[in-house]
Design a protein around this motif. Structure first.
Motif, PDB file in Angstrom:
ATOM      1  N   LYS A  65      58.836  48.988  14.929  1.00 53.89           N
ATOM      2  CA  LYS A  65      59.905  49.845  14.290  1.00 53.89           C
ATOM      3  C   LYS A  65      60.108  49.582  12.836  1.00 53.89           C
ATOM      4  O   LYS A  65      61.180  50.436  12.551  1.00 53.89           O
ATOM      5  N   GLU A  66      59.523  48.756  12.111  1.00 52.67           N
ATOM      6  CA  GLU A  66      60.306  48.032  10.893  1.00 52.67           C
ATOM      7  C   GLU A  66      58.942  48.739   9.665  1.00 52.67           C
ATOM      8  O   GLU A  66      59.467  48.462   8.447  1.00 52.67           O
ATOM      9  N   MET A  67      58.055  48.995  10.080  1.00 52.30           N
ATOM     10  CA  MET A  67      56.872  49.391   8.840  1.00 52.30           C
ATOM     11  C   MET A  67      57.249  50.644   8.188  1.00 52.30           C
ATOM     12  O   MET A  67      57.573  51.594   8.621  1.00 52.30           O
ATOM     13  N   PHE A 112      58.703  44.697   2.849  1.00 56.68           N
ATOM     14  CA  PHE A 112      59.287  46.040   3.130  1.00 56.68           C
ATOM     15  C   PHE A 112      59.548  46.209   4.529  1.00 56.68           C
ATOM     16  O   PHE A 112      58.495  45.920   5.225  1.00 56.68           O
ATOM     17  N   ARG A 113      60.618  46.261   5.030  1.00 58.11           N
ATOM     18  CA  ARG A 113      60.872  46.436   6.530  1.00 58.11           C
ATOM     19  C   ARG A 113      62.166  47.526   6.648  1.00 58.11           C
ATOM     20  O   ARG A 113      62.891  47.368   6.237  1.00 58.11           O
ATOM     21  N   HIS A 114      61.892  48.305   7.765  1.00 55.55           N
ATOM     22  CA  HIS A 114      62.834  49.577   7.654  1.00 55.55           C
ATOM     23  C   HIS A 114      63.846  48.931   8.866  1.00 55.55           C
ATOM     24  O   HIS A 114      63.790  49.235  10.103  1.00 55.55           O
ATOM     25  N   GLU A 115      64.780  48.071   8.535  1.00 51.37           N
ATOM     26  CA  GLU A 115      65.952  47.439   9.428  1.00 51.37           C
ATOM     27  C   GLU A 115      67.218  47.768   8.808  1.00 51.37           C
ATOM     28  O   GLU A 115      67.295  48.670   7.891  1.00 51.37           O
ATOM     29  N   ARG A 116      68.202  47.611   9.632  1.00 50.42           N
ATOM     30  CA  ARG A 116      69.392  48.200   9.506  1.00 50.42           C
ATOM     31  C   ARG A 116      70.191  47.281   8.126  1.00 50.42           C
ATOM     32  O   ARG A 116      70.205  46.021   8.528  1.00 50.42           O
ATOM     33  N   GLY A 120      72.065  39.915   3.661  1.00 55.56           N
ATOM     34  CA  GLY A 120      71.098  38.975   4.004  1.00 55.56           C
ATOM     35  C   GLY A 120      69.890  39.784   4.675  1.00 55.56           C
ATOM     36  O   GLY A 120      69.042  38.941   5.224  1.00 55.56           O
ATOM     37  N   ARG A 121      70.013  41.007   4.812  1.00 55.27           N
ATOM     38  CA  ARG A 121      69.105  41.893   5.644  1.00 55.27           C
ATOM     39  C   ARG A 121      68.671  43.098   4.862  1.00 55.27           C
ATOM     40  O   ARG A 121      69.645  43.918   4.696  1.00 55.27           O
ATOM     41  N   TYR A 122      67.731  43.271   4.302  1.00 55.28           N
ATOM     42  CA  TYR A 122      67.253  44.407   3.298  1.00 55.28           C
ATOM     43  C   TYR A 122      65.998  45.142   3.762  1.00 55.28           C
ATOM     44  O   TYR A 122      65.269  44.676   4.389  1.00 55.28           O
TER      45      TYR A 122
END
Ligand code: ATP
Ligand code: MG
Length: 426
Positions: A65-67, A112-116, A120-122
């Motif tokens: 989900k995050e790449m 780089f991670r495609h998270e919400r 503390g989370r970017y």
């Protein structure tokens, strides 16, 4: 007015008001890794997508989900690196750094991670990574944990973080445990959520990591990995704990700690804090003896960790542990009157020659003394140097103290370095 373009969501600017904190953290990091003899390695931020699929694992949050994956103009699938270990191993293999050698490496840079995005989370964040290759025994697990503990000591954070420790055993132990776990999950299939059902066969250990309370509830009586550890795996873990006990590093054993990446075996650990809310893990790592071979190298053991810099900086800010941070200038040079600007520039250059560490700002753009003093104040400098027409005629300079009670004084220009050294020492 033209429409302004904004930064990408979750990708932050580090503004001039933020950079002193980051620089301080980076300096402590450099000093700490140097104290253990680690060498810096710098890898590209873009790699072949296959590298991460093969190392992190297809059935993980990151790869599923995050790449940030895209095709470049040649049609090759590339990915912005979501973490550093895979790249580090790739570089080590490619340049022959790993086989039959010991390598103690570290790096620092954006991931780089495609998270919400949230506190503390970017989507672009920064990690400090430490990777040590070539030693299979638990001594090296202990060393990297010791190194991570020294960060907390250096920052005054020892009381605010705790070490969670677990062992996943060897790959053989894990395989035996996996079968038992799958059998348990099959028996509780109805209470599992979609993620857990999907992972049950592909990556059942990840189910242990689920944040869903219903899934957690049916794990209470699940088989324990502990019962499947071989003697050798137990000995590895025992040796690690023995060393940690001997050097006084406290830890909690957390049997649920499995980590989100596929490549770990034996030791896994996380440093967590209660001061950051939900994003409480500031540093995480473990041993990955199979990874080098999995990425095409000759079998080479490895162990390492990654620390999230944003979370570290946030933690230091929250706990007010950053201390005094430097302003951009120590000294601000002001001038007014005919011929004084070039004298001010010349004085500033002389100071930079004779005092290389001194940070000198020269007022540009003219204006009366009042305006110039305002700028001097804003620069954060502790001292303003004034060249007026009198000072110019007599080779003098007036020294005005912008902070504290000292009286203004006019001295010969050649005495300035001595005076500044005294005044700025403390
Ligand atoms: P989390 O459980 O918080 O998602 P993770 O297990 O995905 O973390 P790792 O891949 O182990 O994290 O990365 C190591 C460290 O990097 C984390 O402990 C954290 O401090 C930091 N980190 C990971 N993802 C992010 C992110 N999106 N933004 C900021 N920091 C992050
Ligand atoms: Mg994550």
């Amino acid at each position: 007015m033209a429409k302004q373009i904004q930064a990408i969501r979750g990708m932050n600017d580090c503004l001039p008001s933020d950079t002193p904190a980051w620089q301080k953290v980076e300096q402590v990091v450099r000093d700490t890794v140097a104290a253990y003899g680690y060498s810096e390695i710098r890898m590209p931020v873009v790699e072949s997508t296959d590298l991460f699929k093969r190392s992190i694992g297809e059935v993980t949050d990151i790869v599923e989900k995050e790449m940030y994956t895209f095709e470049d103009r040649n049609g090759d699938s590339l990915t912005l690196r979501p973490e550093g270990t895979a790249s580090c191993v790739r570089a080590g293999n490619q340049h022959g750094l790993l086989y039959n050698q010991e390598q103690r490496l570290w790096y620092m840079g954006p991931m780089f991670r495609h998270e919400r995005p949230q506190k503390g989370r970017y989507r672009q964040f920064h990690q400090i990574g430490v990777e040590s290759f070539g030693v299979a025994s638990a001594d090296m697990d202990a060393e990297v944990i010791m190194l991570s503990a020294r960060f907390w000591k250096a920052f005054g954070l020892e009381k605010h973080v705790t070490l969670q420790l677990n062992t996943l055993g060897s790959n053989a132990c894990r395989a035996a445990y996996r079968d038992a776990l799958i059998a348990h999950l099959e028996a509780h299939k109805d209470s599992l959520d979609e993620d857990a059902k999907r992972r049950m066969y592909t990556n059942p250990l990840r189910v242990l990591d689920s944040k869903n309370p219903e899934v957690q509830a049916c794990l209470v009586d699940a088989p324990k990995l502990d019962d499947y550890l071989s003697e050798e795996s137990q000995a590895h873990f025992a040796r690690l704990r023995e060393i940690l006990d001997a050097v006084g590093i406290e830890y909690e054993i957390n049997p649920r700690l499995v980590r989100g990446l596929d490549y770990y075996n034996h030791t896994v650990f996380e440093w967590v804090t209660e001061s950051l809310g939900a994003q409480g893990t500031v540093c995480a790592g473990g041993r990955y003896d199979g990874l080098v071979e999995q990425l095409g190298g000759k079998p080479t053991p490895g162990v390492g960790f990654a620390m999230g810099m944003e979370r570290l900086v946030l933690l230091l800010e929250t706990l007010e542990l950053l201390g005094e941070l430097p302003e951009p200038a120590d000294v601000y040079v002001i001038s007014a009157g005919s011929g004084t600007l070039s004298a001010a520039f010349a004085l500033a250059e002389q100071l930079r020659d004779s005092m290389p560490k001194l940070r000198v700002m020269t007022h540009c753009g003219g204006g009366n003394f009042k305006k110039q003093f305002k700028r001097a104040d804003k620069s954060g400098a502790r001292i303003a140097l004034i060249i007026g027409e009198d000072e110019l005629a007599n080779q003098q300079v007036t020294v005005k103290y912008l902070r504290g009670q000292n009286e203004q004084q006019t001295i010969a220009q050649q005495e300035l370095p001595t005076l500044l050294t005294q005044q700025l020492e403390d």
